[in-house]
Design an enzyme around this catalytic site. Structure first.
Site, short mmCIF file in Angstrom:
data_model
loop_
_atom_site.label_atom_id
_atom_site.label_comp_id
_atom_site.label_asym_id
_atom_site.label_seq_id
_atom_site.Cartn_x
_atom_site.Cartn_y
_atom_site.Cartn_z
N SER A 42 19.47 22.44 31.59
CA SER A 42 17.91 23.12 32.12
C SER A 42 17.85 24.01 32.74
CB SER A 42 17.44 21.89 32.88
OG SER A 42 17.17 20.83 32.14
N CYS A 43 19.02 25.01 33.32
CA CYS A 43 18.55 26.35 33.93
C CYS A 43 17.98 27.18 32.34
CB CYS A 43 19.95 26.72 33.80
SG CYS A 43 21.11 26.11 35.57
#
Length: 374
Positions: A42-43
């Site tokens: 999810s970065c």
């Protein structure tokens, strides 16, 4: 041992004061090198959000305008949804109710069609629930409709290439040999369930649908060529600590190198959605427009899955513990990636310990306010 291989870069006051990597790409495998890459989960959302903000800076989209003009087919748009609600996880589409096919997450057209028909889980804007996978499809479609390019192509052309980032949403085949495979987290026998895992085991909850109705990308395809070349704007980005830190470092001076300005970047630190119990993660969360802000959940048990950074800092955690963020007050950009996942979807002790050490080295002394302070 918590790590197999990992990379960490810290940029302070314009200089890379830490740029290290180590370990191996797999047990018994080759050494982790300066240019090794891995999935940062999810970065990737931060990269996707930057694409949308760049379009807004050019006047191509209005984050607060009704979505019906741009995307009339989207049921959530018909019920008042906006792009900002997509960015801060309030639009009400954190999961799909009806069963999806195994390769759903690598088939963007399929996911878009399903999301268009999906009834929002709540009135758009009225609640907050982490859109762990749907975030990328929703905002990727916005980018495609406005720019005429796919999310991965837009990010490459407008952000990654100008900044010289080794960061990919949709991995080119030439970079395959540099990617370290992901190794999942295995809970210890008898380990208590977090609030998130308890909700995941409750049929009908959005958390349960996200975990058990998202196809096989996370469990299988993430380590395949097909899984890496797919443009998964919420979770499929492939980078390393240096690329994450460098992307956020470009925002410390206002983002001018990619066409943003100080007013836009200042808004990234401003919470637009805050809740005591996220509808999916089931813990308190704080989000700006596409970015996680400091969220002190040490009281929540199991090590306090959350994220403790500076008061003005913004960034994003990736599942298992990867992290990139900028802290304009501290003049700090941070990037950490690894291929052995830790517990949870937010930051675990391993990653938080690196953040804590960084702030201490910069003269910060306490996290008592819920963020790092001098």
């Amino acid at each position: 041992m918590d790590e197999i291989g990992a990379s960490l870069t810290v940029i302070a006051k314009g200089a890379a004061v830490v740029d290290v990597w180590g370990g191996v790409t797999a047990p018994g495998g080759s050494a982790w090198t300066r240019d090794t890459l891995n999935v940062v989960y999810s970065c990737t959302k931060a990269a996707t959000a930057l694409c949308v903000h760049l379009l807004a800076a050019r006047g191509a989209v209005d984050l607060d305008a009704p979505l019906t003009t741009m995307w009339p087919e989207l049921r959530a748009a018909q019920e008042g949804g906006t792009i900002r609600m997509m960015l801060d996880h309030t639009i009400g589409l954190p999961a799909l109710r009806e069963p999806v096919k195994p390769d759903a997450v690598t088939d963007a057209s399929y996911m878009i069609a399903r999301l268009e028909r999906e009834e929002p889980f709540w009135e758009p804007g009225s609640r907050q629930g982490y859109h762990a996978l749907t975030f990328g499809f929703l905002l990727g479609e916005v980018v495609a409709r406005v720019s005429g390019r796919s999310l991965g192509a837009f990010f490459r052309d407008e952000i990654a290439t100008p900044l010289g980032l080794d960061f990919h949403i949709g991995l080119p085949e030439a970079a395959e040999r540099r990617v370290a495979p992901v190794f999942p987290y295995r809970p210890a026998k008898g380990e208590p369930d977090s609030a998130f895992m308890a909700a995941a085991k409750t049929p009908g909850m959005a958390t349960n649908l996200f975990v058990f109705n998202s196809g096989d990308w996370a469990s299988r395809a993430v380590n395949t060529r097909g899984g890496r070349e797919a443009e998964i704007g919420a979770a499929g980005g492939i980078a390393n600590g240096r690329a994450l830190a460098s992307m956020f470092a470009a925002l410390l001076d206002g983002g001018g190198r990619i066409g943003l300005n100080r007013d836009i970047v200042a808004g990234f630190s401003t919470a637009s959605a805050v809740t005591h119990r996220d509808e999916v993660l089931r813990v308190p969360t704080r989000f700006g427009p596409g970015f996680m802000l400091s969220m002190d959940n040490r009281h929540a048990g199991r090590g306090g899955e959350g994220l403790i950074i500076g008061r003005s800092a913004f960034g994003h955690v990736g599942m298992g513990g990867s992290l990139g963020f900028a802290d304009p007050e501290a003049g700090l950009a941070f990037g950490y990636s690894m291929n052995r996942l830790g517990a949870g979807l937010l930051l675990n002790r391993r990653g938080q310990s690196l953040v804590d050490s960084t702030y201490r080295c910069l003269g910060y002394r306490t996290t008592a306010p819920g963020f790092w302070a001098r």
